[in-house]
Design a protein around this motif. Sequence first.
Motif, PDB file in Angstrom:
ATOM      1  N   ILE A 160      -7.751  -2.547  -3.886  1.00 37.75           N
ATOM      2  CA  ILE A 160      -8.350  -2.447  -2.670  1.00 37.75           C
ATOM      3  C   ILE A 160      -7.094  -2.404  -1.724  1.00 37.75           C
ATOM      4  N   PRO A 161      -6.856  -1.254  -1.210  1.00 42.51           N
ATOM      5  CA  PRO A 161      -5.854  -1.330  -0.223  1.00 42.51           C
ATOM      6  C   PRO A 161      -6.282  -1.983   0.927  1.00 42.51           C
ATOM      7  N   LEU A 162      -5.435  -3.006   1.678  1.00 43.98           N
ATOM      8  CA  LEU A 162      -5.947  -3.550   2.989  1.00 43.98           C
ATOM      9  C   LEU A 162      -5.870  -2.911   4.014  1.00 43.98           C
ATOM     10  N   LEU A 163      -4.861  -1.876   3.989  1.00 43.81           N
ATOM     11  CA  LEU A 163      -4.853  -0.974   5.136  1.00 43.81           C
ATOM     12  C   LEU A 163      -4.349   0.427   4.722  1.00 43.81           C
ATOM     13  N   VAL A 213      -8.553  -7.851  -9.989  1.00 44.23           N
ATOM     14  CA  VAL A 213      -8.272  -7.203  -8.569  1.00 44.23           C
ATOM     15  C   VAL A 213      -6.694  -7.131  -8.225  1.00 44.23           C
ATOM     16  N   GLN A 214      -6.390  -5.912  -7.831  1.00 42.30           N
ATOM     17  CA  GLN A 214      -5.174  -5.579  -7.258  1.00 42.30           C
ATOM     18  C   GLN A 214      -5.096  -5.149  -5.819  1.00 42.30           C
ATOM     19  N   LEU A 215      -4.586  -5.916  -5.062  1.00 44.24           N
ATOM     20  CA  LEU A 215      -4.646  -5.489  -3.680  1.00 44.24           C
ATOM     21  C   LEU A 215      -3.378  -4.401  -3.376  1.00 44.24           C
ATOM     22  N   LEU A 216      -3.454  -3.550  -2.786  1.00 46.30           N
ATOM     23  CA  LEU A 216      -2.536  -2.732  -2.223  1.00 46.30           C
ATOM     24  C   LEU A 216      -2.283  -2.687  -0.741  1.00 46.30           C
TER      25      LEU A 216
END
Lengths: 261, 293
Positions: B167-170, B203-206
Motif C-alpha cells: 500500500i503506497p500511502l501517497l 503488508v508492506q507500506l510504500l
Amino acid sequence: MTIWDLHCHLSGIAGATPEARLGNLLAIADRMGIERLCVYMGMTWAHDPSPEKMRQENDDVLRAIAKFPDRAFGFVYLNPKHTAASLAELERCVAQGPMVGVKLWVAQRCSAAELDPIIRRAAELKAVIFQHTFYKLTGNLPGESTPEDFVALASRHPTVPLICGHTGADWERGIQAIRHVGTAHADLAGCDPVAGYAEMAVRELGAGRVIFGSDAPGRSFSSQLAKVHGAAIPDSAKRLILSENLKRLLLPILTAKGIRV
Amino acid sequence: MNPPALFSRRDFLAATAAAAAATATRARGAAAAAPAAGLVDTHVYLGRWPFRRAPLDEPAALVAKLRAHGVTAAWAASLDALLHKDIAGLNARLAEECARHGAGLLVPVAALNPSLLGWERELRRCASEHRMRAVRLHPNYHRYTLADPLAARVLGLAAELGLLVQIPLLMEDERTIHPLVNVPPVNAAPLADLLKKIPALRVQLLNAHRTLRGAPLLSLAAQGVHFDLSNLEGVEGVTHLLSQLPVQRLCFGSYAPVFYFEAAMLKLKESVLDDATLAAVRSANAHRLLARA
C-alpha cells in the motif's frame, strides 16, 4: 565531477554547536562526493525573524563557516520587513564579513518594494542572491513567494542574477514562470526526486541556468543528487549544474574578497 | 552573466542518448561488482504517470536502468491502476509486459480496485492465472479507507490467497499534487486492527515516510509491517530510521520510474551500513517477505 551544494542548513542535524553541526554535515557530504556547501540560517529558524533573531541566526552561520573556511560558504539571512536591519546585516556579514550570498525566505513576498534596496546593495557587493519560492496547493504562508513574485522582483533588477529557490517546488510551473527571465536560475533543491525535473529544466532554461542544491539536512543529499546523476542529460550539462554554474555566480564576490577556489 | 546557450533539440537528444549509453556502460561495470545477494527493488511501476511523461516510463528503458544498477528483481505494479476501470485488462497487460521485458527481472504485482464490481474474481484470477504473489492497493485513489469494512474484505481475501499486500500511502507530495486529483494520503492507523483480525496478512507500506513516523510507524512494524525507503528523507536517512526500526522491516524500493532510481540507490551510500544490514535491505528482507506471502 566536482559538486558544490547551493542549499544547506544547520537545522535538523546532530551537534550542540553550529560548527559541530556543519562538521557532521560535511562528513556526510564527503561520502557523497560534495566538495563545498553553501549554508544559511541558524540552528533554530524563524519565518519572520526580528532583527535580533536575524543576527543570531547569522552568528550561527558565521561560527560554522569560520571552522571550515575551505569547505563552506555563508549566505546572510535577511528579513525585508526590517529593511534597515537587513541592510546592516548585509554590511556586517558580507561587506565586512566572510559571507558571499543572501538568503531570503518567507517573511515577505519578494514582489514587495521593500526588497529593492537589499537587492541593489547585494548586487553592489556581488553577493549571490537566493529567494525561496513555492507553489503550495495547500496554501503558501502569508509572506511566501511564488515564482511569479520572483519574476516581478527579477524584472525590477534586470541585470542582477537571482536564484529561484526550489523553482517553486511545483517545478513544471516554476520552470515555465522563469523561462523568459534570462537572469533567473533554477535551484533543484528541496522537493521529491521526481524524474524529469532536471531534463525539463535543461531543455527549457539551458543547463547554464540550473543549479544543484540539496536543502540538506532536511532533505537527503541522495534524493537531490539523483535529480542530476539520474537525469538523461549530457555530462557537460551535469558539470554545469553540479558546480560550474554556482562557481560562475560566486566568482565575482570570491575574487573581490580574495578567496581562491 | 551570460549563461551558455540552450542546446539545440538535435544536440540535446544526441547527447542524451550518448550519456544514457555511457551511464549504462559504467553502471554495468558497477553491477558486476555488486554483492552476490542481489538487489530487489520492491517498488517500481510500469505504465505512465497520468500527469507527466517520465524518462523511463517505457518498460524496456526501465529494465535497462534497473539492470544497469544491478537490480535482480523488481516488483512492478501498474500506474494505470490509479485511474483505469478495466482492471482485468491492465492486469493481463502487466503480466504480459513483465514476461516480455527483463527476462524474469520484473515480478508483476496485481492491481485491484475494490470499488468496482467483480474485484474478488479479479484478485483470484491474478493469483491463479497470472501467478501474481502480491497486490498493490491504492485506497486513496479508489475512494475507500482502511477503516472501511471493504478494506477488511480485500485484505482478508489477499491473505487467504497468500498475497503480499503493498500500500503506497501517497503518490505525490500533497503540496504540489495536481489540483484536479487532490488525493489525501492513506491513513495507515486502521491497519493495526486489521493485522490482529487477519493473522495471515502480510503488508508492506510504500512511500510511507512523509506521513507515517515515530510511534505509529514502529507500532505497525512490531506487528510485522514492512516498509520501503523510496520517500525516506533527511541526511543519513537509513541510519536514522534503523536506529528505531528493526532492520528486518526495511526493503529497498525506488518508486521508479516516477522517482529517479538513483535516489534510493544513493541512500545506501549516504548512510554507513554494515554488510549484514546492507544485505538485509538490498534483498534478504524482500526475499523473506515474498516467500512468506
